[in-house]
Enzyme design. Structure first.
Site, mmCIF file in Angstrom:
data_model
loop_
_atom_site.group_PDB
_atom_site.id
_atom_site.type_symbol
_atom_site.label_atom_id
_atom_site.label_comp_id
_atom_site.label_asym_id
_atom_site.label_seq_id
_atom_site.Cartn_x
_atom_site.Cartn_y
_atom_site.Cartn_z
ATOM 1 N N TYR A 119 0.849 -1.201 0.000
ATOM 2 C CA TYR A 119 0.000 0.000 0.000
ATOM 3 C C TYR A 119 0.889 1.257 0.000
ATOM 4 O O TYR A 119 1.786 1.397 0.842
ATOM 5 C CB TYR A 119 -0.863 -0.061 1.266
ATOM 6 N N LYS A 178 -12.546 -0.021 5.678
ATOM 7 C CA LYS A 178 -13.042 -0.656 4.452
ATOM 8 C C LYS A 178 -14.211 -1.601 4.778
ATOM 9 O O LYS A 178 -15.263 -1.120 5.129
ATOM 10 C CB LYS A 178 -11.878 -1.367 3.749
HETATM 11 C C1 LIG Z 1 -7.110 2.006 2.818
HETATM 12 C C2 LIG Z 1 -6.018 1.071 3.157
HETATM 13 C C3 LIG Z 1 -5.202 1.297 4.267
HETATM 14 C C4 LIG Z 1 -5.294 2.551 5.111
HETATM 15 O O1 LIG Z 1 -6.533 2.742 5.703
HETATM 16 P P1 LIG Z 1 -7.007 4.230 6.121
HETATM 17 O O2 LIG Z 1 -8.102 3.966 7.089
HETATM 18 O O3 LIG Z 1 -7.437 4.890 4.861
HETATM 19 O O4 LIG Z 1 -5.837 4.919 6.737
HETATM 20 C C5 LIG Z 1 -4.239 0.362 4.565
HETATM 21 N N1 LIG Z 1 -4.062 -0.736 3.802
HETATM 22 C C6 LIG Z 1 -4.826 -0.976 2.724
HETATM 23 C C7 LIG Z 1 -4.571 -2.207 1.931
HETATM 24 C C8 LIG Z 1 -5.806 -0.076 2.359
HETATM 25 O O5 LIG Z 1 -6.527 -0.294 1.261
#
Ligand SMILES: *Cc1c(COP(=O)(O)O)cnc(C)c1O
Length: 391
Positions: A110, A207
């Site tokens: 990421y 997510k």
């Molecule tokens: C979005 C995401 C993050 C970070 O999450 P946030 O809540 O946006 O800081 C970390 N790892 C992956 C694979 C992501 O898609």
């Protein structure tokens, strides 16, 4: 949770883990405990007593419920909450690695984690080596005496390489290093990170766990090998997650078991449809037999979520922009895991340092939401008409 002879089903865990209505006058969900100060009945309790909650930053019934639920799902010794997924990734890294230490990073990681490694981590005296995410047990050749952690993200969230986590964990543990994994894509519903040898399992609960694109939160769940270090570091850093956000995340978690299978089903259907399109050079979805690491997915995962990519046939960049600009149901956005479909394009060539990206076409990443997949396919079909018009 009661322990029974037959293992409790995941949907039952999602419904009940961390739940304690009797502590809240029978209300099913813990009310939002907004608060800094917690008072004590007397000085003895304050100085020595084991009062469950002592101060807002150190936890409240909302954070306790979510931590319990995540620990149960992950099969973890304990879980901490961070204000974002990224802060959970960084908390895991700094739990495992200190000055003069070395961390191994997958080339598919990421982006913001890569940025941390090349800036703040470097300033703190932490060295990073990038590796081919498909390296498996071959990672042993990259170990140095000061290697303190192997970071993994499986699959990579743009290019979807799967990692052989058990093989990597076997090497890491033999070399006294911890294994960190970003498990945001599969969640513990579809990949049991700790049972596969991971010590610090990170999720952007932003997510799928939240599922409604209305809050940010990160979780780090630890194996017994890593829990004391994680708990201590998290406390020292003053990490805190708002009880309002935690309540939203816990609410989302309760319905993960019906949302994620639908994301999976619709995404696989659309991925298969894309494989039949002449505008598409290849579809990169771990659940497709055409995926290079499909065997690893079959061996280690019990499902796939709604995020995958495809590569177009070589075309002018205007063709892919024209396709994505006017979609009706797919919005352009970086995040994923919510009920809504999203699309974006990025060029892996511009970020990779340890592996080559040979595809000539454009990479398009899709998040398949909970809409009717027939509408999404029709939307993409119109998009391909615009793509061909610029080709
Ligand atoms: C979005 C995401 C993050 C970070 O999450 P946030 O809540 O946006 O800081 C970390 N790892 C992956 C694979 C992501 O898609």
């Amino acid at each position: 949770m009661q322990s029974k002879t037959c293992p409790t089903g995941i949907d039952t865990i999602l419904s009940h883990a961390g739940s304690s209505p009797n502590d809240h006058h029978g209300f099913v969900n813990p009310p939002v405990y907004r608060g800094s100060t917690v008072v004590f009945p007397d000085v003895e309790t304050m100085t020595r007593g084991p009062q469950r909650y002592q101060y807002g930053r150190l936890g409240n019934p909302n954070t306790a419920a979510l931590c319990d639920a995540i620990s149960t799902l992950e099969g973890a010794e304990g879980t901490v909450l961070c204000p974002s997924g990224l802060s959970a990734c960084i908390t895991a890294i700094l739990t495992a690695v200190g000055a003069n230490g070395h961390v191994l990073m997958p080339d598919s990681v990421y982006g913001p984690v890569r940025h941390f490694c090349s800036t703040a981590a470097q300033r703190l005296g932490i060295e990073t080596t990038y590796y081919d995410p498909r390296i498996g047990g071959g990672i042993e050749s990259l170990f140095r005496p000061n290697t303190m952690a192997v970071y993994t993200e499986s699959p990579g969230s743009h290019t979807f390489e799967l990692q052989d986590i058990p093989a990597i964990a076997e090497v890491a543990h033999r070399c006294n290093a911890l294994v960190i994994m970003d498990n945001t894509w599969a969640t513990p519903m579809y990949f049991k990170a700790i049972a596969h040898g991971v010590d610090l399992s990170v999720m952007a609960a932003t997510k799928y766990i939240t599922g409604h694109s209305d809050t940010l939160l990160g979780t780090v769940a630890a194996s017994s090998r890593a829990w004391d270090r994680l708990k201590d570091f998290h406390f020292q850093m003053g990490q805190y997650a708002s009880p309002d956000d935690v309540a939203l995340v816990l609410r989302g978690l309760r319905t993960l078991g019906v949302r994620l299978p639908r994301h999976q089903e619709s995404a696989l259907r659309i991925a298969k449809w894309l494989e039949s399109r002449e505008e598409v050079a290849r579809v990169i979805h771990p659940g497709l037999p055409s995926h290079r690491d499909h065997a690893v997915w079959l061996r280690d995962f019990s499902g796939a979520s709604g995020l995958f990519s495809f590569v177009t046939r070589p075309a002018p960049v205007e063709a892919v922009h024209s396709m994505l600009n006017d979609l009706s149901y797919f919005s352009l956005g970086y995040s994923w895991g919510g009920f809504e479909s999203l699309a974006m394009t990025m060029d892996p060539k511009t970020v990779r340092t340890a592996t080559n990206w040979d595809d000539q076409g454009h990479l398009v990443r899709l998040h398949i939401g909970l809409e009717d997949p027939r509408d999404l396919i029709a939307d993409l079909e119109e998009g391909f008409k615009r793509f061909r018009a610029k080709h």
